[in-house]
Design an enzyme around this catalytic site. Structure first.
Site, mmCIF file in Angstrom:
data_model
loop_
_atom_site.group_PDB
_atom_site.id
_atom_site.type_symbol
_atom_site.label_atom_id
_atom_site.label_comp_id
_atom_site.label_asym_id
_atom_site.label_seq_id
_atom_site.Cartn_x
_atom_site.Cartn_y
_atom_site.Cartn_z
ATOM 1 N N HIS A 12 0.822 -1.217 0.000
ATOM 2 C CA HIS A 12 0.000 0.000 0.000
ATOM 3 C C HIS A 12 0.856 1.267 0.000
ATOM 4 O O HIS A 12 2.056 1.248 0.307
ATOM 5 C CB HIS A 12 -0.911 0.016 1.230
ATOM 6 N N GLU A 85 -2.417 -6.922 7.624
ATOM 7 C CA GLU A 85 -1.096 -6.861 8.225
ATOM 8 C C GLU A 85 -1.044 -7.714 9.491
ATOM 9 O O GLU A 85 -2.088 -8.058 10.076
ATOM 10 C CB GLU A 85 -0.750 -5.400 8.541
#
Length: 207
Positions: A12, A85
């Site tokens: 990202h 994550e």
């Protein structure tokens, strides 16, 4: 066209916590203005590769990054919580300096006392990639949009690298990517931490 699949792993764009070197984990931080610009650029660069399937973490920083690639390609984003994550427990929101001061030995090993075990991250990342590949046509490209630590563990798993040796792979910068391709039943690392498209390889390595 080859009938072997490829997987593009995209990290990202930047967030305010990235800029402050804060451990994000599963705290749902959004992209900052730089991160949006990075994601827009990455989407435009990667669109000519023609991903057939785009899957992303549902955390906003990854979901919004995937959105730029989706708009550039016309391919809908599918979300998979398995691509989130690593959960960081009490480390989330703390800077690297704070972590090194309070948990010096654990921080050196990235051993989060109340965090998610690396083995579990690897299991769910590999399962999420496999789910995406099951929806990708033969010879197609799967784009996976996720997070730095999770991606490194996932890529290591794909390559057969033991979890404890995952750091032989360097980290991924914001909106940089890695590409794996399957050949003769094994995954090979074709690019890592790339931010531009390579020149075509004219000759194979066994020519």
């Amino acid at each position: 066209m080859s009938d072997t699949p490829r997987v593009l792993f995209l990290r990202h764009g930047r967030t305010a916590w990235n800029a402050e070197n804060r451990f994000q984990g599963q705290t749902d931080i959004e992209l900052d203005p730089v991160g949006h610009a990075q994601a827009r650029r990455a989407g435009d660069l990667l669109a000519p590769l023609g991903p057939d399937v785009i899957v992303a973490s549902d955390l906003r920083r990854a979901a919004d990054t995937a959105g730029y690639l989706s708009r550039a390609t016309g391919v809908r984003v599918e979300f998979d919580k398995g691509l989130r994550e690593r959960f960081g427990g009490s480390w989330e929101g703390r800077t690297g300096v704070e972590l090194a001061a309070r948990w010096p030995s654990e921080h050196a090993r990235m051993d989060i006392p109340d965090g998610e075990p690396i083995s579990e991250v690897g299991d769910r990342m590999r399962a999420a990639v496999d789910r995406g590949l099951a929806r990708t046509p033969a010879g197609g490209l799967l784009a996976v949009v996720s997070h730095g630590a999770a991606l490194r563990v996932g890529i290591a798993r794909m390559l057969g690298v033991p979890d404890e040796q995952r750091e032989i792979l360097g980290p991924l910068s914001n909106c940089s990517w890695s590409v794996l391709q399957e050949r003769r039943g094994q995954w090979r690392l074709m690019e890592h931490n790339a931010a531009s498209l390579p020149e075509p390889v004219v000759l194979s390595d066994d020519a």
